[in-house]
Design a protein around this motif. Sequence first.
Motif, PDB file in Angstrom:
ATOM      1  N   ILE A   1      -1.923   6.943   7.710  1.00 21.69           N
ATOM      2  CA  ILE A   1      -2.709   6.215   6.717  1.00 21.69           C
ATOM      3  C   ILE A   1      -2.795   4.744   7.152  1.00 21.69           C
ATOM      4  O   ILE A   1      -2.070   4.316   8.038  1.00 21.69           O
ATOM      5  CB  ILE A   1      -2.119   6.350   5.286  1.00 21.69           C
ATOM      6  N   GLY A   2      -3.712   3.983   6.547  1.00 16.99           N
ATOM      7  CA  GLY A   2      -3.763   2.531   6.782  1.00 16.99           C
ATOM      8  C   GLY A   2      -4.655   2.101   7.927  1.00 16.99           C
ATOM      9  O   GLY A   2      -5.607   2.782   8.303  1.00 16.99           O
TER      10      GLY A   2
ATOM     11  N   ASN B   1       2.261   4.779   7.727  1.00 15.73           N
ATOM     12  CA  ASN B   1       1.296   3.756   7.314  1.00 15.73           C
ATOM     13  C   ASN B   1       1.257   2.712   8.420  1.00 15.73           C
ATOM     14  O   ASN B   1       2.241   2.028   8.683  1.00 15.73           O
ATOM     15  CB  ASN B   1       1.702   3.137   5.975  1.00 15.73           C
TER      16      ASN B   1
ATOM     17  N   PHE C   1      -6.503   4.883   0.062  1.00 18.52           N
ATOM     18  CA  PHE C   1      -5.084   5.158  -0.211  1.00 18.52           C
ATOM     19  C   PHE C   1      -4.913   5.995  -1.481  1.00 18.52           C
ATOM     20  O   PHE C   1      -4.070   6.885  -1.545  1.00 18.52           O
ATOM     21  CB  PHE C   1      -4.312   3.841  -0.385  1.00 18.52           C
TER      22      PHE C   1
ATOM     23  N   ASP D   1       0.840  -1.206   0.000  1.00 19.71           N
ATOM     24  CA  ASP D   1       0.000   0.000   0.000  1.00 19.71           C
ATOM     25  C   ASP D   1       0.874   1.254   0.000  1.00 19.71           C
ATOM     26  O   ASP D   1       0.602   2.216  -0.726  1.00 19.71           O
ATOM     27  CB  ASP D   1      -0.923   0.025   1.232  1.00 19.71           C
ATOM     28  N   SER D   2       1.943   1.227   0.808  1.00 14.35           N
ATOM     29  CA  SER D   2       2.848   2.397   0.861  1.00 14.35           C
ATOM     30  C   SER D   2       3.499   2.626  -0.485  1.00 14.35           C
ATOM     31  O   SER D   2       3.642   3.770  -0.934  1.00 14.35           O
ATOM     32  CB  SER D   2       3.963   2.178   1.900  1.00 14.35           C
TER      33      SER D   2
ATOM     34  N   THR E   1      -4.855   9.809  -1.336  1.00 14.89           N
ATOM     35  CA  THR E   1      -3.848  10.497  -0.516  1.00 14.89           C
ATOM     36  C   THR E   1      -3.212  11.673  -1.265  1.00 14.89           C
ATOM     37  O   THR E   1      -3.071  12.764  -0.706  1.00 14.89           O
ATOM     38  CB  THR E   1      -2.748   9.495  -0.068  1.00 14.89           C
TER      39      THR E   1
ATOM     40  N   THR F   1      -8.174   2.586   4.913  1.00 15.61           N
ATOM     41  CA  THR F   1      -7.659   1.530   4.028  1.00 15.61           C
ATOM     42  C   THR F   1      -8.367   1.443   2.673  1.00 15.61           C
ATOM     43  O   THR F   1      -7.908   0.736   1.789  1.00 15.61           O
ATOM     44  CB  THR F   1      -7.781   0.160   4.711  1.00 15.61           C
TER      45      THR F   1
ATOM     46  N   VAL G   1       1.026   4.278  -2.802  1.00 15.71           N
ATOM     47  CA  VAL G   1       0.829   5.697  -2.466  1.00 15.71           C
ATOM     48  C   VAL G   1       2.041   6.502  -2.933  1.00 15.71           C
ATOM     49  O   VAL G   1       1.902   7.563  -3.566  1.00 15.71           O
ATOM     50  CB  VAL G   1       0.603   5.878  -0.940  1.00 15.71           C
TER      51      VAL G   1
END
Length: 489
Positions: A80-81, A45, A107, A17-18, A110, A104, A21
């Motif tokens: 985030i997350g 995150n 994302f 996910d990071s 962002t 979640t 982003v």
Amino acid sequence: MPSVYIKTYGCQMNERDSEAVAAQLVAKGYTLARGEATADVILLNTCSVRDLAEQKALRKMENVAAEVRRHRPGVVLGFIGCMAQSRGQELIDRLPDVDLVVGTQKFHRTADYLDDILAGRRAKIVDVAEEQGSEATIRQHLLNGNAQKAATAFVSIMQGCNQYCTFCIVPYTRGPERSRTIPDIVAECRELAERGVKEITLLGQIVTSYGRRRSPHPAFPPAAPQPLAQSATNATAPQGGESKGARLAGSSAGAHDDKSPFVQLLEAVHQIEGLERIRFTSPHPKGYGDDLIEAYGRLPKLVESAHLPVQSGSDRVLKLMHRGYTRQRYLGIIEKLRHCQPRMGISTDIIVGFPGETEDDFQQTMSLTREVEFDQVYLFKYSPRRDTPAAEMAGQVPQPVKEERNQRLLLLVNEIGRRKYEQLVGQQMQILVEGPSRKNPARMMGRTRSNKIVVFDGSERHRGQLLEVRITRAGSFTLYGDPTVINLD
Ligand code: SAM
């Protein structure tokens, strides 16, 4: 353009996910800062699986906020997350220097939110709402910032979880299961292969449930005929259906009906030219059907490696955990996997000190560990999570008991690991070279098909290569190899 630093806590899904982003931000012109000290935007995150991970992220943000307030008041701070999802506005109430909280399913928003904050259009933003179709938005890749060839990549195939294990917060932080379509996933994997990626890890909370439940996304396309596999997204398996064959909407009855959507996805990814290896994590023992076991013998790109979380060796505890399998069923899967691929590397997750776990239950976990001889075990001390049934169960195990059981199991895991790694000395193995070794960047590291790290004397030119190495030495869950012995022959 502003620079961004993202610090990630938790699992591989969070890492992925990071990355997505960061890639979205880079596409918008942001640069990536090497550390928080030089960043204009600092994002954490977060992970909620255990209280420890939440406390770490909270402490980190407290320290960052104190420094920023004193010296660099213009810096934007965000969570985030998973913890952002479960705590929402509470995070800003507690830490007023925080500007952004993104859940979640958001994302992909962002970058726009940061633009708004940096341009002064909005002061604080909290977005933890559900969003239909968000499972298909984690798709951009950085691939080492495009500067160096990346040998491996993670691909998110689904979001959420419907298993509701009594200890686990994930269904609440990641929402219900939603799967991407096979064509969408294959397109992403193909692009990665074209950019030089050799190994792909398919990611999901429970990948064996892939495609079994109808996605709520109205724009889910009907199945387009594929050479080997039809679209799996509108699968209509019965509720809780972990039977092998899910009938796929749009698929004609026939050869695929006895294969799970996940195996159909593996087959489709397997056809991608240039791709050499496929991994996945995590499967659930409940969904580990014979079709998946048989795939290891049939699909050469599917590596001999399985991360199969067992959690406990006691049937009584497994039932309290709502895991949906017994010790015997789990051992049966391991036996079949090893029968199919004797060199199979098997890792697992185990929780010690689940509520009500007696010394006898714990001994059953110890005996299962001895019996399976795992290559690697991720050990967790049970951590009560809010809103989960286990947090309210009678018989919470005192912390010192959890610590002591954890220590005993760790000794056993290390002893088994040492023995298993020693046995590999002298063997020839294939590795895929990923880059410099983390511990000693002067050396390179690669991974065997069975997911063991091999460190060797090499150089950047080896990155992305499949090399045959002779294992010369075994360390703690690391092998040392010599490629020259074989490759210069
Ligand atoms: N989806 C996988 C499954 O359940 O089979 C695992 C995902 S979870 C994010 C990773 C691991 O964290 C779990 O397998 C479990 O061992 C551990 N875990 C989850 N909740 C926990 C809790 N409340 N306390 C301690 N460990 C926990």
